[in-house]
Design a protein around this motif. Structure first.
Motif, PDB file in Angstrom:
ATOM      1  N   SER A  90     -25.491   4.703 -21.145  1.00  0.00           N
ATOM      2  CA  SER A  90     -26.611   3.810 -21.420  1.00  0.00           C
ATOM      3  C   SER A  90     -26.987   3.845 -22.899  1.00  0.00           C
ATOM      4  O   SER A  90     -27.216   2.804 -23.523  1.00  0.00           O
ATOM      5  CB  SER A  90     -27.812   4.189 -20.558  1.00  0.00           C
ATOM      6  N   GLN A  91     -27.040   5.025 -23.481  1.00  0.00           N
ATOM      7  CA  GLN A  91     -27.370   5.157 -24.906  1.00  0.00           C
ATOM      8  C   GLN A  91     -26.303   4.505 -25.779  1.00  0.00           C
ATOM      9  O   GLN A  91     -26.621   3.853 -26.785  1.00  0.00           O
ATOM     10  CB  GLN A  91     -27.539   6.638 -25.258  1.00  0.00           C
ATOM     11  N   GLN A  92     -25.040   4.657 -25.396  1.00  0.00           N
ATOM     12  CA  GLN A  92     -23.955   4.022 -26.150  1.00  0.00           C
ATOM     13  C   GLN A  92     -24.039   2.498 -26.065  1.00  0.00           C
ATOM     14  O   GLN A  92     -23.824   1.796 -27.063  1.00  0.00           O
ATOM     15  CB  GLN A  92     -22.599   4.495 -25.630  1.00  0.00           C
ATOM     16  N   VAL A  93     -24.334   1.994 -24.867  1.00  0.00           N
ATOM     17  CA  VAL A  93     -24.449   0.549 -24.674  1.00  0.00           C
ATOM     18  C   VAL A  93     -25.604   0.014 -25.516  1.00  0.00           C
ATOM     19  O   VAL A  93     -25.458  -0.985 -26.233  1.00  0.00           O
ATOM     20  CB  VAL A  93     -24.618   0.200 -23.179  1.00  0.00           C
ATOM     21  N   ARG A  94     -26.755   0.680 -25.447  1.00  0.00           N
ATOM     22  CA  ARG A  94     -27.920   0.252 -26.238  1.00  0.00           C
ATOM     23  C   ARG A  94     -27.566   0.202 -27.727  1.00  0.00           C
ATOM     24  O   ARG A  94     -27.840  -0.791 -28.412  1.00  0.00           O
ATOM     25  CB  ARG A  94     -29.100   1.183 -26.014  1.00  0.00           C
ATOM     26  N   ALA A  95     -26.965   1.274 -28.235  1.00  0.00           N
ATOM     27  CA  ALA A  95     -26.609   1.341 -29.654  1.00  0.00           C
ATOM     28  C   ALA A  95     -25.640   0.217 -30.030  1.00  0.00           C
ATOM     29  O   ALA A  95     -25.796  -0.421 -31.082  1.00  0.00           O
ATOM     30  CB  ALA A  95     -26.015   2.711 -29.988  1.00  0.00           C
ATOM     31  N   HIS A  96     -24.662  -0.036 -29.170  1.00  0.00           N
ATOM     32  CA  HIS A  96     -23.684  -1.108 -29.444  1.00  0.00           C
ATOM     33  C   HIS A  96     -24.370  -2.470 -29.464  1.00  0.00           C
ATOM     34  O   HIS A  96     -24.130  -3.280 -30.372  1.00  0.00           O
ATOM     35  CB  HIS A  96     -22.562  -1.085 -28.405  1.00  0.00           C
ATOM     36  N   TRP A  97     -25.187  -2.757 -28.450  1.00  0.00           N
ATOM     37  CA  TRP A  97     -25.855  -4.049 -28.392  1.00  0.00           C
ATOM     38  C   TRP A  97     -26.754  -4.247 -29.607  1.00  0.00           C
ATOM     39  O   TRP A  97     -26.768  -5.315 -30.214  1.00  0.00           O
ATOM     40  CB  TRP A  97     -26.657  -4.195 -27.106  1.00  0.00           C
ATOM     41  N   GLU A  98     -27.509  -3.216 -29.974  1.00  0.00           N
ATOM     42  CA  GLU A  98     -28.396  -3.344 -31.127  1.00  0.00           C
ATOM     43  C   GLU A  98     -27.590  -3.532 -32.414  1.00  0.00           C
ATOM     44  O   GLU A  98     -27.939  -4.369 -33.249  1.00  0.00           O
ATOM     45  CB  GLU A  98     -29.319  -2.124 -31.228  1.00  0.00           C
ATOM     46  N   ALA A  99     -26.504  -2.785 -32.569  1.00  0.00           N
ATOM     47  CA  ALA A  99     -25.659  -2.914 -33.763  1.00  0.00           C
ATOM     48  C   ALA A  99     -25.033  -4.312 -33.850  1.00  0.00           C
ATOM     49  O   ALA A  99     -24.808  -4.825 -34.951  1.00  0.00           O
ATOM     50  CB  ALA A  99     -24.569  -1.842 -33.769  1.00  0.00           C
ATOM     51  N   ALA A 100     -24.765  -4.916 -32.701  1.00  0.00           N
ATOM     52  CA  ALA A 100     -24.188  -6.263 -32.662  1.00  0.00           C
ATOM     53  C   ALA A 100     -25.253  -7.344 -32.883  1.00  0.00           C
ATOM     54  O   ALA A 100     -24.922  -8.531 -32.926  1.00  0.00           O
ATOM     55  CB  ALA A 100     -23.481  -6.493 -31.325  1.00  0.00           C
ATOM     56  N   GLY A 101     -26.521  -6.933 -33.003  1.00  0.00           N
ATOM     57  CA  GLY A 101     -27.595  -7.890 -33.241  1.00  0.00           C
ATOM     58  C   GLY A 101     -28.219  -8.455 -31.982  1.00  0.00           C
ATOM     59  O   GLY A 101     -29.049  -9.360 -32.048  1.00  0.00           O
ATOM     60  N   HIS A 102     -27.829  -7.932 -30.815  1.00  0.00           N
ATOM     61  CA  HIS A 102     -28.411  -8.400 -29.561  1.00  0.00           C
ATOM     62  C   HIS A 102     -29.789  -7.774 -29.376  1.00  0.00           C
ATOM     63  O   HIS A 102     -30.118  -6.756 -29.991  1.00  0.00           O
ATOM     64  CB  HIS A 102     -27.505  -8.051 -28.379  1.00  0.00           C
TER      65      HIS A 102
END
Length: 153
Positions: A90-102
């Motif tokens: 979950s933390q990895q997904v959150r970080a990825h989505w935020e880094a992608a600008g989502h």
């Protein structure tokens, strides 16, 4: 791929009821892209197993849109990931989505790995969902689209 994405953004943002949209095939390509880009960054690496109930387009939920429009979605169980890694995933997904600008629009209470997001700038729904048996699935859904990209005449 970039050209497809640019066309998709233009066609799905700010459309009124009778304006062209992405086609169902374009929407599906974007849904798959969002899911696979997210899954590809996860450690441990999950094996994706399709959730069949998400393979059939659904009727548009937006009351400001035509009932002839559809939502294209897909979801995949994240297999071969130890249940003890659910919060890390979950933390990895959150970080990825935020880094992608989502945009993150909701998250589970403490100890619950659920996440909901919205892709930017095209407004696709993103989900990481905790299910019975301590299993996770990753999904995405399009905004409302015309199956062929334009209203029927």
């Amino acid at each position: 791929m970039l050209r497809l994405f640019a066309a998709l953004v233009l066609l799905t943002s700010g459309c009124s009821v009778n304006q062209p949209t992405a086609t169902s095939a374009q929407a599906l390509a974007r849904v798959e892209q969002l899911i696979h880009e997210t899954a590809d960054i996860l450690t441990p690496k999950p094996r994706l197993e399709s959730v069949p109930s998400f393979e059939v387009p659904s009727t548009c939920w937006d009351e400001d849109k035509s009932q002839d429009q559809i939502i294209v979605s897909r979801a995949y169980w994240l297999r071969d990931v130890p249940k003890s890694e659910n919060m890390s995933i979950s933390q990895q997904v959150r970080a990825h989505w935020e880094a992608a600008g989502h945009r993150i629009v909701a998250s589970g209470r403490a100890g619950n790995p659920d996440l909901s997001g919205e892709s930017q700038p095209d407004g696709f729904t993103l989900t990481l969902t905790w299910a019975e048996g301590d299993n996770l699935y990753l999904g995405a859904a399009s905004p409302c689209v015309w199956p062929d990209g334009h209203p029927s005449e």
